[in-house]
Design a protein around this motif. Sequence first.
Motif, PDB file in Angstrom:
ATOM      1  N   PHE A   8       0.826  -1.203   0.000  1.00 44.36           N
ATOM      2  CA  PHE A   8       0.000   0.000   0.000  1.00 44.36           C
ATOM      3  C   PHE A   8       0.862   1.256   0.000  1.00 44.36           C
ATOM      4  O   PHE A   8       0.578   2.219  -0.710  1.00 44.36           O
ATOM      5  CB  PHE A   8      -0.944   0.013   1.203  1.00 44.36           C
ATOM      6  N   ILE A   9       1.941   1.256   0.796  1.00 48.80           N
ATOM      7  CA  ILE A   9       2.824   2.415   0.836  1.00 48.80           C
ATOM      8  C   ILE A   9       3.436   2.668  -0.531  1.00 48.80           C
ATOM      9  O   ILE A   9       3.500   3.800  -1.010  1.00 48.80           O
ATOM     10  CB  ILE A   9       3.926   2.213   1.902  1.00 48.80           C
ATOM     11  N   LEU A  10       3.856   1.598  -1.192  1.00 49.58           N
ATOM     12  CA  LEU A  10       4.435   1.736  -2.525  1.00 49.58           C
ATOM     13  C   LEU A  10       3.408   2.270  -3.508  1.00 49.58           C
ATOM     14  O   LEU A  10       3.706   3.123  -4.345  1.00 49.58           O
ATOM     15  CB  LEU A  10       4.976   0.382  -3.005  1.00 49.58           C
ATOM     16  N   PHE A  11       2.178   1.755  -3.412  1.00 51.65           N
ATOM     17  CA  PHE A  11       1.135   2.213  -4.333  1.00 51.65           C
ATOM     18  C   PHE A  11       0.772   3.667  -4.068  1.00 51.65           C
ATOM     19  O   PHE A  11       0.571   4.454  -4.994  1.00 51.65           O
ATOM     20  CB  PHE A  11      -0.113   1.339  -4.201  1.00 51.65           C
ATOM     21  N   SER A  12       0.725   4.057  -2.793  1.00 52.81           N
ATOM     22  CA  SER A  12       0.427   5.442  -2.458  1.00 52.81           C
ATOM     23  C   SER A  12       1.503   6.370  -3.016  1.00 52.81           C
ATOM     24  O   SER A  12       1.206   7.446  -3.529  1.00 52.81           O
ATOM     25  CB  SER A  12       0.328   5.616  -0.938  1.00 52.81           C
ATOM     26  N   ALA A  13       2.757   5.928  -2.926  1.00 50.55           N
ATOM     27  CA  ALA A  13       3.847   6.731  -3.481  1.00 50.55           C
ATOM     28  C   ALA A  13       3.705   6.858  -4.991  1.00 50.55           C
ATOM     29  O   ALA A  13       3.932   7.915  -5.572  1.00 50.55           O
ATOM     30  CB  ALA A  13       5.193   6.100  -3.125  1.00 50.55           C
ATOM     31  N   PHE A  14       3.277   5.760  -5.630  1.00 48.73           N
ATOM     32  CA  PHE A  14       3.068   5.794  -7.076  1.00 48.73           C
ATOM     33  C   PHE A  14       1.987   6.809  -7.438  1.00 48.73           C
ATOM     34  O   PHE A  14       2.133   7.591  -8.375  1.00 48.73           O
ATOM     35  CB  PHE A  14       2.669   4.396  -7.574  1.00 48.73           C
ATOM     36  N   LEU A  15       0.907   6.799  -6.689  1.00 46.51           N
ATOM     37  CA  LEU A  15      -0.168   7.741  -6.967  1.00 46.51           C
ATOM     38  C   LEU A  15       0.314   9.173  -6.839  1.00 46.51           C
ATOM     39  O   LEU A  15       0.012  10.024  -7.678  1.00 46.51           O
ATOM     40  CB  LEU A  15      -1.341   7.509  -6.001  1.00 46.51           C
ATOM     41  N   PHE A  16       1.073   9.430  -5.793  1.00 43.08           N
ATOM     42  CA  PHE A  16       1.551  10.801  -5.591  1.00 43.08           C
ATOM     43  C   PHE A  16       2.494  11.215  -6.706  1.00 43.08           C
ATOM     44  O   PHE A  16       2.381  12.302  -7.280  1.00 43.08           O
ATOM     45  CB  PHE A  16       2.259  10.908  -4.243  1.00 43.08           C
ATOM     46  N   MET A  17       3.427  10.341  -7.059  1.00 43.23           N
ATOM     47  CA  MET A  17       4.417  10.679  -8.071  1.00 43.23           C
ATOM     48  C   MET A  17       3.793  10.823  -9.447  1.00 43.23           C
ATOM     49  O   MET A  17       4.257  11.589 -10.284  1.00 43.23           O
ATOM     50  CB  MET A  17       5.522   9.614  -8.098  1.00 43.23           C
ATOM     51  N   SER A  18       2.712  10.065  -9.710  1.00 40.92           N
ATOM     52  CA  SER A  18       2.078  10.130 -11.021  1.00 40.92           C
ATOM     53  C   SER A  18       1.142  11.316 -11.142  1.00 40.92           C
ATOM     54  O   SER A  18       0.603  11.572 -12.207  1.00 40.92           O
ATOM     55  CB  SER A  18       1.285   8.842 -11.279  1.00 40.92           C
ATOM     56  N   GLY A  19       0.904  12.009 -10.014  1.00 44.75           N
ATOM     57  CA  GLY A  19      -0.001  13.152 -10.046  1.00 44.75           C
ATOM     58  C   GLY A  19      -1.439  12.747  -9.814  1.00 44.75           C
ATOM     59  O   GLY A  19      -2.342  13.563  -9.974  1.00 44.75           O
ATOM     60  N   ALA A  20      -1.685  11.466  -9.429  1.00 42.41           N
ATOM     61  CA  ALA A  20      -3.058  11.031  -9.230  1.00 42.41           C
ATOM     62  C   ALA A  20      -3.610  11.489  -7.892  1.00 42.41           C
ATOM     63  O   ALA A  20      -4.809  11.648  -7.716  1.00 42.41           O
ATOM     64  CB  ALA A  20      -3.148   9.503  -9.328  1.00 42.41           C
ATOM     65  N   ALA A  21      -2.736  11.648  -6.921  1.00 47.26           N
ATOM     66  CA  ALA A  21      -3.216  12.091  -5.611  1.00 47.26           C
ATOM     67  C   ALA A  21      -3.088  13.596  -5.516  1.00 47.26           C
ATOM     68  O   ALA A  21      -2.075  14.164  -5.837  1.00 47.26           O
ATOM     69  CB  ALA A  21      -2.385  11.419  -4.513  1.00 47.26           C
ATOM     70  N   TYR A  22      -4.159  14.237  -5.034  1.00 50.24           N
ATOM     71  CA  TYR A  22      -4.107  15.700  -4.997  1.00 50.24           C
ATOM     72  C   TYR A  22      -5.003  16.221  -3.897  1.00 50.24           C
ATOM     73  O   TYR A  22      -6.169  16.451  -4.084  1.00 50.24           O
ATOM     74  CB  TYR A  22      -4.555  16.259  -6.343  1.00 50.24           C
ATOM     75  N   GLY A  23      -4.414  16.348  -2.692  1.00 50.20           N
ATOM     76  CA  GLY A  23      -5.077  17.032  -1.597  1.00 50.20           C
ATOM     77  C   GLY A  23      -6.513  16.655  -1.337  1.00 50.20           C
ATOM     78  O   GLY A  23      -7.339  17.540  -1.168  1.00 50.20           O
ATOM     79  N   GLN A  24      -6.837  15.350  -1.299  1.00 45.44           N
ATOM     80  CA  GLN A  24      -8.169  14.902  -0.939  1.00 45.44           C
ATOM     81  C   GLN A  24      -9.243  15.398  -1.915  1.00 45.44           C
ATOM     82  O   GLN A  24     -10.397  15.512  -1.541  1.00 45.44           O
ATOM     83  CB  GLN A  24      -8.517  15.379   0.487  1.00 45.44           C
ATOM     84  N   GLN A  25      -8.886  15.670  -3.119  1.00 44.79           N
ATOM     85  CA  GLN A  25      -9.849  16.204  -4.077  1.00 44.79           C
ATOM     86  C   GLN A  25     -10.033  15.259  -5.256  1.00 44.79           C
ATOM     87  O   GLN A  25      -9.066  14.771  -5.827  1.00 44.79           O
ATOM     88  CB  GLN A  25      -9.368  17.560  -4.617  1.00 44.79           C
ATOM     89  N   TYR A  26     -11.294  14.994  -5.605  1.00 48.54           N
ATOM     90  CA  TYR A  26     -11.582  14.287  -6.851  1.00 48.54           C
ATOM     91  C   TYR A  26     -11.593  15.311  -7.974  1.00 48.54           C
ATOM     92  O   TYR A  26     -12.064  16.434  -7.800  1.00 48.54           O
ATOM     93  CB  TYR A  26     -12.934  13.579  -6.779  1.00 48.54           C
ATOM     94  N   ARG A  27     -11.073  14.918  -9.114  1.00 45.48           N
ATOM     95  CA  ARG A  27     -11.013  15.806 -10.261  1.00 45.48           C
ATOM     96  C   ARG A  27     -11.780  15.178 -11.417  1.00 45.48           C
ATOM     97  O   ARG A  27     -11.773  13.963 -11.577  1.00 45.48           O
ATOM     98  CB  ARG A  27      -9.561  16.058 -10.680  1.00 45.48           C
ATOM     99  N   PRO A  28     -12.447  15.974 -12.238  1.00 50.21           N
ATOM    100  CA  PRO A  28     -13.237  15.434 -13.351  1.00 50.21           C
ATOM    101  C   PRO A  28     -12.361  14.844 -14.452  1.00 50.21           C
ATOM    102  O   PRO A  28     -11.136  15.000 -14.437  1.00 50.21           O
ATOM    103  CB  PRO A  28     -14.015  16.652 -13.852  1.00 50.21           C
ATOM    104  N   ASP A  29     -13.016  14.153 -15.393  1.00 45.81           N
ATOM    105  CA  ASP A  29     -12.266  13.477 -16.453  1.00 45.81           C
ATOM    106  C   ASP A  29     -12.001  14.401 -17.635  1.00 45.81           C
ATOM    107  O   ASP A  29     -12.009  13.975 -18.787  1.00 45.81           O
ATOM    108  CB  ASP A  29     -12.996  12.210 -16.911  1.00 45.81           C
ATOM    109  N   PHE A  30     -11.784  15.670 -17.347  1.00 45.84           N
ATOM    110  CA  PHE A  30     -11.360  16.625 -18.364  1.00 45.84           C
ATOM    111  C   PHE A  30     -10.369  17.584 -17.713  1.00 45.84           C
ATOM    112  O   PHE A  30     -10.223  17.609 -16.487  1.00 45.84           O
ATOM    113  CB  PHE A  30     -12.549  17.385 -18.975  1.00 45.84           C
ATOM    114  N   ASN A  31      -9.704  18.367 -18.520  1.00 46.19           N
ATOM    115  CA  ASN A  31      -8.624  19.219 -18.041  1.00 46.19           C
ATOM    116  C   ASN A  31      -9.156  20.508 -17.428  1.00 46.19           C
ATOM    117  O   ASN A  31      -9.678  21.372 -18.137  1.00 46.19           O
ATOM    118  CB  ASN A  31      -7.671  19.535 -19.205  1.00 46.19           C
TER     119      ASN A  31
END
Length: 218
Positions: A8-31
């Motif tokens: 889980f720690i490794l996966f969480s790091a992956f999410l952060f590094m890939s830009g998928a994790a962002y301050g507890q916010q869901y983002r829409p599927d557009f830019n």
Amino acid sequence: METVLQRFILFSAFLFMSGAAYGQQYRPDFNCAVDHSADSLATMLCENSEATKHELMFDQTYYALRQLVGQAGWRALRNEAVTDEGTLKQCISVTGPQQPPSADPDCYMSHIDAITEKYRRRLSGAALEEASRPIDEHLALQGKLIELGYLPPSTKVDGVYGETTRNAIETWQRVTGRPVVNGFLSDADAQVLLPVDTVSEHPDQGKENVNVEGSKNP
């Protein structure tokens, strides 16, 4: 042996590094980085994480149904979605002569949930199990496909199962000898791909959603 916590720690790091994790916010599927000032609904989704979460729940159901109807039914389904989402304009109101129109998040969530439920009623079996899965589990499962090499390392974790992710799921199902190869992640498939303890050890947290497979393309 690698523990569940370590994974889980490794996966969480992956999410952060890939830009998928962002301050507890869901983002829409557009830019959201581009100017959406002329689109009240898009502006609201870029600003309201909870409304975006409901939008992503619709996306999950839409893409499950898209996989179910097959390529021959994609265009008809896309046209149906466009018509249904037209009802969301009811949630836009003008607050004043000098103010741009604004979208009501509560109205939006109510309407998008009704559309989601309409589509979900057409699902069954593995498609329904997949569409009913929490958003964070979709993200974790997609990330696991990247970790295992079934999706390219450059893939952004967005929770949207378009053609690229569907192909990866089918490949994983064939390689691992799953009893059914259909591109859907059933509950049984999800448990094999990523044991539930790996996902449940962390709280339900928001992820930035980055679209890599297109938004409801026909």
